[in-house]
Design a protein around this motif. Structure first.
Motif, PDB file in Angstrom:
ATOM      1  N   PHE A 106     -26.854 -47.214  13.122  1.00 47.43           N
ATOM      2  CA  PHE A 106     -26.618 -48.225  14.294  1.00 47.43           C
ATOM      3  C   PHE A 106     -27.174 -47.451  15.582  1.00 47.43           C
ATOM      4  O   PHE A 106     -27.595 -48.242  16.596  1.00 47.43           O
ATOM      5  N   ARG A 107     -27.086 -46.137  15.614  1.00 51.62           N
ATOM      6  CA  ARG A 107     -27.131 -45.413  16.872  1.00 51.62           C
ATOM      7  C   ARG A 107     -28.894 -45.634  16.977  1.00 51.62           C
ATOM      8  O   ARG A 107     -29.512 -45.823  18.060  1.00 51.62           O
ATOM      9  N   LEU A 108     -29.654 -45.443  15.781  1.00 52.28           N
ATOM     10  CA  LEU A 108     -31.097 -45.564  16.137  1.00 52.28           C
ATOM     11  C   LEU A 108     -31.333 -47.213  16.453  1.00 52.28           C
ATOM     12  O   LEU A 108     -32.230 -47.299  17.306  1.00 52.28           O
ATOM     13  N   LEU A 109     -30.755 -48.207  15.785  1.00 56.99           N
ATOM     14  CA  LEU A 109     -30.984 -49.462  16.318  1.00 56.99           C
ATOM     15  C   LEU A 109     -30.678 -49.735  17.691  1.00 56.99           C
ATOM     16  O   LEU A 109     -31.267 -50.407  18.544  1.00 56.99           O
ATOM     17  N   MET A 163     -33.299 -50.737  21.170  1.00 58.83           N
ATOM     18  CA  MET A 163     -33.200 -52.036  21.806  1.00 58.83           C
ATOM     19  C   MET A 163     -33.442 -51.854  23.279  1.00 58.83           C
ATOM     20  O   MET A 163     -32.973 -50.738  23.802  1.00 58.83           O
ATOM     21  N   PRO A 164     -34.098 -52.846  23.761  1.00 57.78           N
ATOM     22  CA  PRO A 164     -34.499 -52.601  25.446  1.00 57.78           C
ATOM     23  C   PRO A 164     -33.126 -52.856  26.219  1.00 57.78           C
ATOM     24  O   PRO A 164     -33.103 -52.371  27.263  1.00 57.78           O
ATOM     25  N   GLN A 165     -32.144 -53.222  25.695  1.00 63.45           N
ATOM     26  CA  GLN A 165     -30.806 -53.529  26.415  1.00 63.45           C
ATOM     27  C   GLN A 165     -29.737 -52.214  26.469  1.00 63.45           C
ATOM     28  O   GLN A 165     -30.233 -51.258  25.517  1.00 63.45           O
ATOM     29  N   ILE A 166     -28.967 -52.071  27.221  1.00 61.12           N
ATOM     30  CA  ILE A 166     -28.008 -51.105  27.389  1.00 61.12           C
ATOM     31  C   ILE A 166     -27.118 -51.761  26.242  1.00 61.12           C
ATOM     32  O   ILE A 166     -26.537 -52.713  26.632  1.00 61.12           O
ATOM     33  N   VAL A 167     -26.583 -51.165  25.433  1.00 64.12           N
ATOM     34  CA  VAL A 167     -25.472 -51.217  24.210  1.00 64.12           C
ATOM     35  C   VAL A 167     -24.181 -50.296  24.523  1.00 64.12           C
ATOM     36  O   VAL A 167     -24.419 -49.272  24.766  1.00 64.12           O
ATOM     37  N   TRP A 168     -23.194 -50.944  24.895  1.00 60.69           N
ATOM     38  CA  TRP A 168     -21.892 -50.328  24.870  1.00 60.69           C
ATOM     39  C   TRP A 168     -20.875 -50.701  23.953  1.00 60.69           C
ATOM     40  O   TRP A 168     -20.733 -51.748  23.528  1.00 60.69           O
ATOM     41  N   ASN A 207     -25.769 -46.424  24.247  1.00 63.65           N
ATOM     42  CA  ASN A 207     -26.923 -45.948  23.682  1.00 63.65           C
ATOM     43  C   ASN A 207     -27.713 -45.236  24.689  1.00 63.65           C
ATOM     44  O   ASN A 207     -27.318 -45.081  25.962  1.00 63.65           O
ATOM     45  N   GLN A 208     -28.858 -44.836  24.381  1.00 61.00           N
ATOM     46  CA  GLN A 208     -29.698 -43.734  25.005  1.00 61.00           C
ATOM     47  C   GLN A 208     -30.373 -44.596  26.588  1.00 61.00           C
ATOM     48  O   GLN A 208     -30.317 -44.030  27.686  1.00 61.00           O
ATOM     49  N   GLN A 209     -30.479 -45.950  26.463  1.00 63.45           N
ATOM     50  CA  GLN A 209     -30.976 -46.555  27.478  1.00 63.45           C
ATOM     51  C   GLN A 209     -30.027 -46.378  28.631  1.00 63.45           C
ATOM     52  O   GLN A 209     -30.525 -46.505  29.860  1.00 63.45           O
TER      53      GLN A 209
END
Length: 513
Positions: free
Chosen positions: A258-261, A265-270, A282-284
């Protein structure tokens, strides 16, 4: 069975005789200091005999002690004759009390034996149940004496260790069952806890297992101390945690995927918990905001919001959390270099089978370029609207397929007399009088109506109808508009009434000359 009973009775009789004799000897010695002590020590002698021998011990001791009392302590001394018949009452009472206590102690003895048997049965039953529980739960018990390094295992423990049932329980044998790569760390952790007198919890892999059949064990140990707080031994349990470790590994792999996915992603995921506290980015997010994960978790997500958006975003999020509604808001977020960009922030509650929210899952999508495009388009639309409305000549836009009016300017409303709403309910054929002249051909008759002429880049002359029923000639110039919704065209209408009047006067003048 009978010899054992006979031997026990003989022992009871012997005890019932010896104890009164000993009591008599002590009482004879005490007579030098305490006179008139007929039954002083004989009563305790009977009680003790009754306790040890039960009812028969009490009877024998009572009779024998009564004889000793009469012979040594009731006048005339050293004789079984009674100088006073009243002594008989004392003798009878003594014997009755002895027999009575014998009966009582016999009852107590039987009750005690029954309780012991019941306790033994209960202990055996508990041990059997414990063995069943240990076997079914894949667990084993152990005990380790520190003084002599003696180790005791339950039978189920050998099975967990993968040992033969004849393998002796020992520290070294246990250590040998640990996977080679785990031995040093497990032993060091154990010794550290023992040296400090602490409880411990160890986990290790079992040796001599195929790689695809790896087995994990866990042992919890607790020190047992004496009254001086010295550790006597350690006692604990070993559990098979293979299934738990597999589940943890599966969860870990799932989280890693999940972390890799999420990072791809180009979006910010929270992700946020049920209380609205952020637990994952995520890293973004880190790359864009420059904030660390620790700074962002909890309520830290609100830090990079634009001052004008910060409170509104907070209130909207709290409302969504308490109402379990979808969260959606456009806000400006500060980039690590201080620049603000527009983002669309959305959060959706994830519910379980009972309808309860387990967590929130959300994304932040960069819409800054879209917002700039929308602003530019709006600006262009405003300029178009100003030009459209300010043009002194009638302008209208219509659908080239349905011929319906889509928009008209103020000059068209003033020239034709229809209101804007009336225009939008009409088609261009409602104002066309079927008279068209192609100026390129310089012809006034024989042309088709406005609705049948393709106006793209052309100019036509049509007779137009006003709302009041009057007619006028107009020069129409049209161009197609590249609208996505439907094919359309814009038309400029120039009133030719005055021009045609001048042309008519010129023709009349030329005819006279």
């Amino acid at each position: 069975m009978q010899p054992k009973i006979t031997y026990r009775r003989i022992t009871i009789f012997v005890i019932a005789v010896i104890i009164p004799v000993i009591a008599t000897m002590l009482q004879l010695w005490l007579m030098h200091f305490i006179p008139h002590t007929t039954w002083l020590l004989l009563y305790p002698a009977v009680f003790i005999s009754a306790w040890l021998g039960g009812v028969w011990g009490g009877i024998v001791a009572s009779i024998f002690a009564a004889l000793l009392g009469v012979y040594f302590f009731i006048p005339p001394f050293h004789s079984f004759q009674l100088s006073d018949p009243n002594y008989a009452y004392s003798i009878v009472l003594f014997i009755v009390m002895g027999v009575f206590f014998g009966l009582i102690f016999e009852k107590l003895k039987r009750s005690e034996n029954a309780l012991q048997k019941l306790a033994a049965i209960q202990i055996k039953s508990d041990q059997e149940r414990l063995a069943m529980v240990l076997a079914s739960s894949q667990a084993g018990l152990w005990e380790w004496s520190l003084a002599d390094n003696r180790v005791t295992w339950s039978d189920t423990l050998r099975k967990l260790y993968g040992l033969d049932m004849t393998t002796p329980s020992s520290y070294d044998n246990w250590l040998a069952t640990i996977y080679a790569e785990d031995q040093a760390s497990v032993e060091q952790e154990l010794l550290d806890a023992v040296n400090k007198g602490h409880e411990f919890s160890l986990e290790w892999r079992v040796a001599n297992r195929p790689e695809n059949q790896q087995q994990w064990l866990m042992s919890n140990g607790k020190p047992v101390r004496d009254k001086k707080d010295n550790i006597l031994f350690y006692r604990g349990i070993v559990l098979d945690i293979t299934q738990r470790r597999r589940q943890e590994l599966a969860i870990s792999n799932s989280e890693r995927e999940f972390r890799l996915l999420a990072d791809a992603m180009p979006q910010i995921v929270w992700i946020a918990d049920t209380n609205g506290l952020n637990t994952f980015f995520n890293q973004q997010w880190v790359d864009y905001t420059g904030l660390s994960f620790e700074e962002s978790f909890g309520h830290g997500w609100n830090i990079p919001f634009h001052p004008e958006d910060q409170q509104l975003a907070w209130e909207a999020w709290q409302k969504a959390v308490h109402s379990h509604a979808v969260y959606s808001r456009e806000c400006r977020l500060r980039r690590f270099d201080g620049e603000y960009r527009w983002w669309l922030i959305r959060g959706v509650p994830i519910k379980n089978e009972e309808g309860q929210i387990g967590k929130w899952f959300g994304t932040c999508t960069d819409i800054h370029d879209l917002k700039l495009t929308q602003a530019s388009l709006k600006k262009s639309e405003n300029r178009y609207r100003q030009l459209f409305e300010a043009n002194p000549l009638p302008l209208w836009i219509y659908d080239t397929e349905t011929l319906a009016f889509l928009d008209v300017n103020v000059a068209a409303i003033a020239n034709y007399g229809y209101s804007r709403n009336e225009f939008l309910a009409m088609t261009i054929t409602d104002i066309d009088q079927q008279k068209v002249v192609d100026l390129e051909k310089k012809a006034d008759d024989g042309a088709s109506s406005m609705s049948n002429v393709q106006l793209d880049g052309k100019t036509v002359v049509c007779r137009q109808r006003r709302k009041d029923g009057g007619y006028f000639w107009a020069e129409l110039t049209g161009h197609h508009l590249p609208l996505e919704e439907s094919p359309a065209a814009i038309v400029l209408a120039r009133d030719l009434t005055e021009q045609r009047q001048v042309e008519q006067k010129l023709q009349d003048s030329e005819a006279r000359w």
